[in-house]
Every structure is written in structure tokens, then in C-alpha cells.
Design a protein around this motif. Sequence first.
Motif, short mmCIF file in Angstrom:
data_model
loop_
_atom_site.label_atom_id
_atom_site.label_comp_id
_atom_site.label_asym_id
_atom_site.label_seq_id
_atom_site.Cartn_x
_atom_site.Cartn_y
_atom_site.Cartn_z
N VAL A 99 20.57 51.28 47.81
CA VAL A 99 19.42 50.81 48.86
C VAL A 99 19.96 49.41 49.47
O VAL A 99 20.37 48.61 48.85
N THR A 100 20.02 49.68 50.99
CA THR A 100 20.26 48.47 51.80
C THR A 100 19.10 48.29 52.67
O THR A 100 18.57 49.31 53.08
N ARG A 110 13.83 46.93 38.91
CA ARG A 110 14.91 46.23 38.12
C ARG A 110 15.15 47.33 36.90
O ARG A 110 14.42 47.41 36.44
N ASP A 111 16.39 47.95 37.29
CA ASP A 111 16.81 48.95 36.19
C ASP A 111 15.57 49.98 35.96
O ASP A 111 15.33 50.25 34.52
N GLY A 112 15.10 50.53 37.02
CA GLY A 112 13.98 51.56 36.65
C GLY A 112 12.66 51.20 36.25
O GLY A 112 11.96 51.91 35.79
N ALA A 113 12.37 49.44 36.32
CA ALA A 113 10.99 49.14 36.00
C ALA A 113 10.62 48.16 37.16
O ALA A 113 11.23 47.88 37.89
N ILE A 138 9.59 55.91 45.53
CA ILE A 138 9.96 54.74 44.63
C ILE A 138 10.53 55.27 43.18
O ILE A 138 11.49 54.69 42.74
N LYS A 139 9.57 56.11 42.67
CA LYS A 139 9.97 56.38 41.19
C LYS A 139 11.20 57.43 41.50
O LYS A 139 12.13 57.59 40.59
N GLN A 140 11.34 58.31 42.59
CA GLN A 140 12.31 59.19 42.52
C GLN A 140 13.85 58.20 42.84
O GLN A 140 14.75 58.65 42.29
N GLN A 192 18.93 54.93 43.02
CA GLN A 192 19.19 53.26 42.97
C GLN A 192 18.13 52.45 42.00
O GLN A 192 16.88 52.43 42.22
N PRO A 193 18.52 52.21 40.67
CA PRO A 193 17.52 51.71 39.75
C PRO A 193 17.07 50.56 40.06
O PRO A 193 16.01 50.17 39.63
N THR A 194 17.63 49.75 40.93
CA THR A 194 17.15 48.26 41.29
C THR A 194 17.03 48.40 42.99
O THR A 194 18.12 48.63 43.40
N ILE A 195 16.06 48.07 43.37
CA ILE A 195 15.67 47.85 44.65
C ILE A 195 15.45 46.43 45.02
O ILE A 195 14.42 45.93 44.51
#
Length: 635
Positions: free
Chosen positions: A12-13, A32-35, A61-63, A154-157
Motif C-alpha cells: 500500500v502506497t 499494524r500487522d493485521g490489527a 480494509i479487512k481484505q 498488506q497487513p500494515t497500512i
Amino acid sequence: MKLKPVVFHCMVTLFVVGAGIARASEPLELTRDGASAYAIVLSGDASPSERHAATELRQFIKQISGADLSIVTEPPAFPEKMIMLGAGPALDSTGATIDLNALGEEGFVIKTIGPHLVIAGGRQRGTMYGVYAFLEDVLGCRWYTPQVSRIPRQPTIVVESLDIQNRPAFEYRDVYFKSDGADARDPDWAARNRCNGVTPELDEAHGGHITYGQFVHTFDLLIPPEQYASSHPEYYALWDGQRIGGKRGAQLCLTNPDVLRIATREVLRWIEENPQARIFSVSQNDQGPGGDGYCQCEACSAIAEHEGSQAGPILHFVNAIADEVAKKHPGVLIDTLAYNYSQTPPKHVRPRPNVRVRLCPSPCQYHAYDQCTMAETQKVMGDLRGWAKITNNLYIWHYTGAYSHLPMPFPDIAQLATSLALYQTHGVVGVFVEGNDWPGNGGFMDELKIYMLAKLLWDPTRNADLIVNDFLEGYFGPSGQAIRQWIDLMHAEIAKQPNVHGTCWSELDYVRDTGKQPGGPLAYMPLLTPELVLQSERLLDEAARLADTDAYRSRVAHVRMSLDYLTMMRKVQSAYKSDSKQIRIQAMKVWEQLCGRLAADGITYLGLDVSVAARDQAVRGALGWQSPASVSDNP
């Protein structure tokens, strides 16, 4: 259109197109890392589309990251980190000053304020469009067709500081395609790609749409011939010395005061019975008995002569109805056509402020209008400039594709982009694009067209090359470059042949022999020379070789069908002109093979209202095999 490779980033950019950005605060770590520590916050009076937008934002966002954000509505205490959707107490608590009224019904703002993200706009569709813009332009989501999406993982956005404001170039954006693989009526696809026209099936949750009470060609509805023709023939056009009422499609005598009275009454009834509709069409019928069929009585002819156009009687008539509508329903618009015989703007009369004129140009679709040498295209440019001078409420009905032969390669992709930009510079405020409006997957590059059109209808200043490349890479994967080269090859040939033109009903591209070949024209298409066909075959062979999944292979095969259909129809035409029975037998065998491939690909229509079965019957008739049985069964 020159090849410009695009690299799609899986991480994600920040990826914002067509919007102003100002950086003012620190980046936001949404996940961050899926949370995530963020919550999506709505106001208590959020609109249906804002609530739907919250669900969509949470879902995607979950996907993307695996994080499942909560959706809260005016909580007792605001979360420390919020994604605020729409106006309300949460936005007010930040102290930010955002003039949402200036954004209109569909504009939006995407803004970082401290640790918060704000996405807000018009209540009906603006906030929802802002959410989709954030997902698409910032997080990298794509919704190419109703069936094909591309969602990054991407787990971290992390989102850079944002200050984006955006609103559409056109108030009305309608992409009318119904083919199975590119059905632009799909509500999710239409909302996500910010189309708001009458044809998408958009409910309140999807933002609704600009609604027509009656859409087009309404003279028969206003003065039904079955009700009035026998008793009042004078209500209908005088054409070649005869009143032509009694047949569907007959035009009206627009200077007859009873016609105006009845039509006005009928329009007011429509409005009362359909209060949700915004626009009602008062427009000429399509081609009627005897051709154009406009009224040639003394009174109608006098107005047309004074105005220098058959648009004169129509607009005087429409204005009179619009005046009565404005008195009782000031928010309702009346729509009419500048079509066929009424395309030229009048010299004196001007559309009322509550009148929308839809100009329906059908010139060359290969070359940019303002560079085309075709006489009809040059006339269209004059008509466009003329209407733009007399109204600020001009709509366009734009045609795309080869309507006689839907699968035929029809390289108008570059011209679509230049046309939309041209419309914007001439003050057009709404565009309806009629493409393949028949089911069954038949149209050339329908999937690419609906995606590109949606993007350019929102902002026609965008780089069309980048949009096309993005689609081809996302939809065809590693085969996209070869397909792009094929598209470029055809457009380059157009540039070399300024005097070869193509329209949706082109006589230059399609040989018509209605006397001996029932069921429609046989294709010829001189633009694609034999040498160009060979080059095309090599490029599509390469696309097939590069396809590395079943989905990509299927999509490439569907594109290849366009070229194979062209070569097949040429063989049929050559055999039709030949006296050799053997040549006809061979052509018939190849045609039968193609019909089998068409069926396997889900293609059921080859032209507007021309099914594969109907074209099969026409080809058999042309080649001398009337029986639908295999050619091997014929003597």
C-alpha cells in the motif's frame, strides 16, 4: 495511444490521481500487522449510502490487511483514533472547518486531522464516493468489472497526510453496457466506479442515481396514436402531404395547440405519479414512418425556416412545457434530443434553464472529432459548438462499438478519451454512453471500455493511457502487454489512414447486400489490412502464450474471438461472391466451427437485436445452405 508500462504496487502506497494534495501532519498507521486501533465513526443521521460506505470500507480494509475495524454511531466518547465518515459531531469535535456545501451532491474531501482520517461529502453520494476514492486512489483497490477486482494485500497500512478535494466533471455519468462480462448496470460496480446514470440498478444504499421519469423517444407516450390518430390526424406530422399518425414512431405536429395542451397535461401527470424522478424526457420518436417524418405543415415549417433547424419547433414546444413544469415543480428538469434531423442548434430560441438538451452525435468514431476529415464529423463539431453557445445544460448521447457486428475489432478506445475531454471543454454537463446493450458477451473490449469510461466520466483530464494499462495489467496479467500492443497497432493504422472512417453503423466498414443476403450485413472492415491481421494474430498468439492462469487464458481467448470473427466474416463474404461450391463448403465448415466457439464463450448476440442464430441463418442463406443442419448433411 503510446505504450506506457504501469507497475501495480502490491504494497500500500499513496496513489492519488486527479486530486490536489497538501501534506500537513504525520502519517497515519491505520493498521499494524493485521490489527487496528481505529474505529469507523458515523453520525446518528447518516444517510443510507454513508452507512453502506462504512460497511464497504470495513470490508476492504479487512481484505487488505486482515484488521477488522468496528463501526460506531455517535458513541458517548469519541475513540482516540477515528475514520470519520460524513458530517456530524465527530467531525465537529476536531474543530476543522470544511465547507461541504461547496462540494455539491457528489464532491468529497479526504483529509487527515491529527490522528484522525476524515472522508466527507454530499450526503446522497459524496461521502460514499470519497470512501471509494480513498480505497482506490490511496489504498490501490480496483474494480475492473463486476466479476474482476484487484485488492492489494498488506497487513500494515500507513497513509501519508492527506488533504484532497474532488468533484465530478459531469453531473450525469451513464455507461450503458449489458453484456454478461461487462454489465455496467451492476450496482456495486457502478457505485464503486462513481457512475450515477439512469441505467445502473442503484438503490439508496448505493447512493441512488439521477432518475428519468421517461427516458427517451416519448412523443408516442405523450400523444398515443392508438388513442388519437383516427379521431385527430392533425395531431401528427404532415409528411409529404399526408398526416402520418396511426403508426408507432410518427412525429407530432408541434404547433398544434391541442398537442401542446395534451402533452403538458401528460408530463405533469408523469411528475405527480413519479415524484422521485428528476428528469422527464419530451423528445422526438426514433426513425418513424417515411424516414425523418418531421412535420411539414405551414406553421411548423415557418418556425423551422426562421430558426434554420428542425430543432426550432421542438425547442419551442419543449420550452412551453418546461415553463408549466417550473411553476408547479421547480426542481424538475425536462430533457429533449438534438438528434438526427434536429441536431443543428436553432438560431434564435434558447433552452429554458430547466431544459436539458441531449446532443446525439454519430460521426466517425476512429478519429478525434476536432481532427477528423469526415464531413459528418465536422458538422458535429459545428453543432457541438453551436449548442454550447446557447445552453449551459448540454448533455451528450455518445455511441461506441460496431452495432451491426458487436464482436468486430472496433478501435475507438483512444477516440472515447478525446471525446470526453472535448465535451468537457465545450461545457457539457452530462454524458450517456451507449455501448453493447445486448446480453451475451459479444462486444469488442467491453470490459476495458466500461472501466475506462467510468474513470474519464469522473475526470476526463486523466491520462487515458495509464487507465488502459492499469486495466490490461490487472485484467489480463502477463498477457496485458501483448494486448496493449494490438490496441496500439490498430490505433496507429487509424493515424495512417485519415480518410478511413468508422461509425457505429458504418457503410464504409461493412458491406451491405440486403437484396441477396437477408439478416444483415457481412463484415469487411478495410482498416485492418491482411498484413495488419497477420500482425494482430501474432500479438494475440503471444498473449495466449503468456497467460499463466485459466482466468487469464479465458479472457485472452475472448479477445481473440474478435479477430477470428472478422477473418471468418471475410471468408464468408469471399465465398458468397464466389461461384465455387467447394469454397462455399469450406467457408460453411469454418463458420460452423466459429459458431461452436461463440456458444462456448457465451456470445449469444452478434449485433443489436441480431442473435447468433439469426446471423447463422443469414450466412447459410448467403452460402446456399438454408438448413440449420451441418453442411456435411447437405448435397
